[in-house]
Design a protein around this motif. Structure first.
Motif, PDB file in Angstrom:
ATOM      1  N   MET A   1       0.843  -1.191   0.000  1.00  0.00           N
ATOM      2  CA  MET A   1       0.000   0.000   0.000  1.00  0.00           C
ATOM      3  C   MET A   1       0.882   1.246   0.000  1.00  0.00           C
ATOM      4  SD  MET A   1      -2.915   1.002   2.740  1.00  0.00           S
ATOM      5  CE  MET A   1      -4.471   1.169   1.923  1.00  0.00           C
ATOM      6  N   LEU A   2       0.523   2.218  -0.813  1.00  0.00           N
ATOM      7  CA  LEU A   2       1.293   3.452  -0.910  1.00  0.00           C
ATOM      8  C   LEU A   2       1.022   4.372   0.276  1.00  0.00           C
ATOM      9  CD1 LEU A   2       0.785   4.541  -4.641  1.00  0.00           C
ATOM     10  CD2 LEU A   2       2.823   3.557  -3.625  1.00  0.00           C
ATOM     11  N   SER A   3       2.064   5.048   0.736  1.00  0.00           N
ATOM     12  CA  SER A   3       1.861   6.094   1.745  1.00  0.00           C
ATOM     13  C   SER A   3       1.229   7.295   1.046  1.00  0.00           C
ATOM     14  CB  SER A   3       3.198   6.489   2.364  1.00  0.00           C
ATOM     15  OG  SER A   3       4.000   7.168   1.413  1.00  0.00           O
ATOM     16  N   MET A   4       0.697   8.208   1.829  1.00  0.00           N
ATOM     17  CA  MET A   4       0.088   9.410   1.247  1.00  0.00           C
ATOM     18  C   MET A   4       1.125  10.181   0.435  1.00  0.00           C
ATOM     19  SD  MET A   4      -2.522  11.234   0.658  1.00  0.00           S
ATOM     20  CE  MET A   4      -3.806  10.787   1.788  1.00  0.00           C
TER      21      MET A   4
ATOM     22  N   TYR B   1       1.671   8.456  -2.856  1.00  0.00           N
ATOM     23  CA  TYR B   1       0.474   8.651  -3.674  1.00  0.00           C
ATOM     24  C   TYR B   1       0.482  10.041  -4.310  1.00  0.00           C
ATOM     25  CZ  TYR B   1      -4.430   9.287  -4.912  1.00  0.00           C
ATOM     26  OH  TYR B   1      -5.590   9.561  -5.591  1.00  0.00           O
ATOM     27  N   ILE B   2       0.818  11.036  -3.525  1.00  0.00           N
ATOM     28  CA  ILE B   2       0.877  12.417  -4.022  1.00  0.00           C
ATOM     29  C   ILE B   2       1.947  12.556  -5.107  1.00  0.00           C
ATOM     30  CG2 ILE B   2       1.578  14.763  -3.344  1.00  0.00           C
ATOM     31  CD1 ILE B   2      -0.025  14.195  -0.696  1.00  0.00           C
ATOM     32  N   LYS B   3       3.077  11.925  -4.920  1.00  0.00           N
ATOM     33  CA  LYS B   3       4.134  11.955  -5.945  1.00  0.00           C
ATOM     34  C   LYS B   3       3.614  11.379  -7.260  1.00  0.00           C
ATOM     35  CE  LYS B   3       8.147  11.536  -2.872  1.00  0.00           C
ATOM     36  NZ  LYS B   3       9.256  10.649  -2.487  1.00  0.00           N
ATOM     37  N   THR B   4       2.863  10.292  -7.161  1.00  0.00           N
ATOM     38  CA  THR B   4       2.286   9.673  -8.353  1.00  0.00           C
ATOM     39  C   THR B   4       1.328  10.630  -9.054  1.00  0.00           C
ATOM     40  OG1 THR B   4       2.463   7.492  -7.337  1.00  0.00           O
ATOM     41  CG2 THR B   4       0.946   7.699  -9.182  1.00  0.00           C
ATOM     42  N   ILE B   5       0.484  11.281  -8.270  1.00  0.00           N
ATOM     43  CA  ILE B   5      -0.480  12.239  -8.829  1.00  0.00           C
ATOM     44  C   ILE B   5       0.259  13.383  -9.520  1.00  0.00           C
ATOM     45  CG2 ILE B   5      -2.298  13.922  -8.273  1.00  0.00           C
ATOM     46  CD1 ILE B   5      -3.185  10.964  -8.084  1.00  0.00           C
ATOM     47  N   LEU B   6       1.258  13.936  -8.857  1.00  0.00           N
ATOM     48  CA  LEU B   6       1.998  15.064  -9.433  1.00  0.00           C
ATOM     49  C   LEU B   6       2.685  14.673 -10.736  1.00  0.00           C
ATOM     50  CD1 LEU B   6       3.482  16.699  -6.223  1.00  0.00           C
ATOM     51  CD2 LEU B   6       1.616  17.557  -7.642  1.00  0.00           C
ATOM     52  N   GLN B   7       3.199  13.477 -10.806  1.00  0.00           N
ATOM     53  CA  GLN B   7       3.817  13.022 -12.063  1.00  0.00           C
ATOM     54  C   GLN B   7       2.773  12.926 -13.168  1.00  0.00           C
ATOM     55  OE1 GLN B   7       5.728   9.478 -10.481  1.00  0.00           O
ATOM     56  NE2 GLN B   7       7.741  10.411 -10.750  1.00  0.00           N
ATOM     57  N   LYS B   8       1.590  12.461 -12.823  1.00  0.00           N
ATOM     58  CA  LYS B   8       0.542  12.280 -13.828  1.00  0.00           C
ATOM     59  C   LYS B   8      -0.034  13.598 -14.328  1.00  0.00           C
ATOM     60  CE  LYS B   8      -0.809   7.633 -12.591  1.00  0.00           C
ATOM     61  NZ  LYS B   8      -1.877   6.706 -12.244  1.00  0.00           N
ATOM     62  N   VAL B   9      -0.028  14.640 -13.492  1.00  0.00           N
ATOM     63  CA  VAL B   9      -0.601  15.925 -13.917  1.00  0.00           C
ATOM     64  C   VAL B   9       0.469  16.929 -14.346  1.00  0.00           C
ATOM     65  CG1 VAL B   9      -2.632  15.634 -12.449  1.00  0.00           C
ATOM     66  CG2 VAL B   9      -0.679  16.937 -11.583  1.00  0.00           C
TER      67      VAL B   9
ATOM     68  N   LEU C   1      -0.418  20.342  -6.192  1.00  0.00           N
ATOM     69  CA  LEU C   1       0.669  20.567  -5.246  1.00  0.00           C
ATOM     70  C   LEU C   1       0.170  21.330  -4.025  1.00  0.00           C
ATOM     71  CD1 LEU C   1       3.617  20.376  -4.408  1.00  0.00           C
ATOM     72  CD2 LEU C   1       4.080  22.391  -5.828  1.00  0.00           C
ATOM     73  N   ALA C   2      -0.627  22.358  -4.243  1.00  0.00           N
ATOM     74  CA  ALA C   2      -1.177  23.135  -3.123  1.00  0.00           C
ATOM     75  C   ALA C   2      -2.039  22.247  -2.228  1.00  0.00           C
ATOM     76  CB  ALA C   2      -1.973  24.322  -3.659  1.00  0.00           C
ATOM     77  N   LYS C   3      -2.839  21.402  -2.840  1.00  0.00           N
ATOM     78  CA  LYS C   3      -3.688  20.485  -2.083  1.00  0.00           C
ATOM     79  C   LYS C   3      -2.826  19.510  -1.280  1.00  0.00           C
ATOM     80  CE  LYS C   3      -6.476  18.169  -4.706  1.00  0.00           C
ATOM     81  NZ  LYS C   3      -7.480  17.347  -5.401  1.00  0.00           N
ATOM     82  N   ALA C   4      -1.780  19.005  -1.887  1.00  0.00           N
ATOM     83  CA  ALA C   4      -0.890  18.047  -1.235  1.00  0.00           C
ATOM     84  C   ALA C   4      -0.218  18.657  -0.013  1.00  0.00           C
ATOM     85  CB  ALA C   4       0.162  17.557  -2.226  1.00  0.00           C
ATOM     86  N   ILE C   5       0.229  19.887  -0.137  1.00  0.00           N
ATOM     87  CA  ILE C   5       0.906  20.562   0.966  1.00  0.00           C
ATOM     88  C   ILE C   5      -0.021  20.671   2.172  1.00  0.00           C
ATOM     89  CG2 ILE C   5       1.857  22.796   1.695  1.00  0.00           C
ATOM     90  CD1 ILE C   5       3.063  22.984  -1.179  1.00  0.00           C
ATOM     91  N   LYS C   6      -1.301  20.892   1.930  1.00  0.00           N
ATOM     92  CA  LYS C   6      -2.274  20.989   3.027  1.00  0.00           C
ATOM     93  C   LYS C   6      -2.519  19.646   3.705  1.00  0.00           C
ATOM     94  CE  LYS C   6      -4.805  24.828   0.993  1.00  0.00           C
ATOM     95  NZ  LYS C   6      -6.063  25.233   0.355  1.00  0.00           N
ATOM     96  N   LEU C   7      -2.392  18.553   2.951  1.00  0.00           N
ATOM     97  CA  LEU C   7      -2.691  17.216   3.481  1.00  0.00           C
ATOM     98  C   LEU C   7      -1.569  16.609   4.308  1.00  0.00           C
ATOM     99  CD1 LEU C   7      -4.382  15.490   0.402  1.00  0.00           C
ATOM    100  CD2 LEU C   7      -5.471  16.112   2.562  1.00  0.00           C
ATOM    101  N   LEU C   8      -0.345  16.971   3.997  1.00  0.00           N
ATOM    102  CA  LEU C   8       0.808  16.304   4.594  1.00  0.00           C
ATOM    103  C   LEU C   8       1.257  16.961   5.893  1.00  0.00           C
ATOM    104  CD1 LEU C   8       2.922  15.759   1.357  1.00  0.00           C
ATOM    105  CD2 LEU C   8       1.532  14.058   2.566  1.00  0.00           C
TER     106      LEU C   8
END
Length: 67
Positions: free
Chosen positions: A1-4, A7-15, A26-33
């Motif tokens: 299972m991927l850590s958050m 997972y965020i790194k994967t999303i950023l690569q895809k977008v 990226l802004a959303k990710a910063i708020k989550l971590l």
């Protein structure tokens, strides 16, 4: 299972093809971590996307307060 963080790194690569979408995710990710993960994400982002999105990275990470 991927850590958050992974997972965020994967999303950023895809977008990463779209500047606006990349910045939004990226802004959303910063708020989550937690701060430790944000530091790791920052280091990774500059290595992966620093040449293309340096302005976006500077903008998003300049708002982060590390405690």
């Amino acid at each position: 299972m991927l850590s958050m963080l992974e997972y965020i790194k994967t999303i950023l690569q895809k977008v990463s093809f779209d500047k606006g979408l990349f910045e939004k995710e990226l802004a959303k990710a910063i708020k989550l971590l937690i701060p430790k993960e944000v530091k790791q994400l920052k280091r990774w982002c500059y290595l992966q996307f620093g040449k293309v999105y340096r302005v976006v990275l500077n903008h998003c990470f300049s708002r982060v307060r590390f405690t």
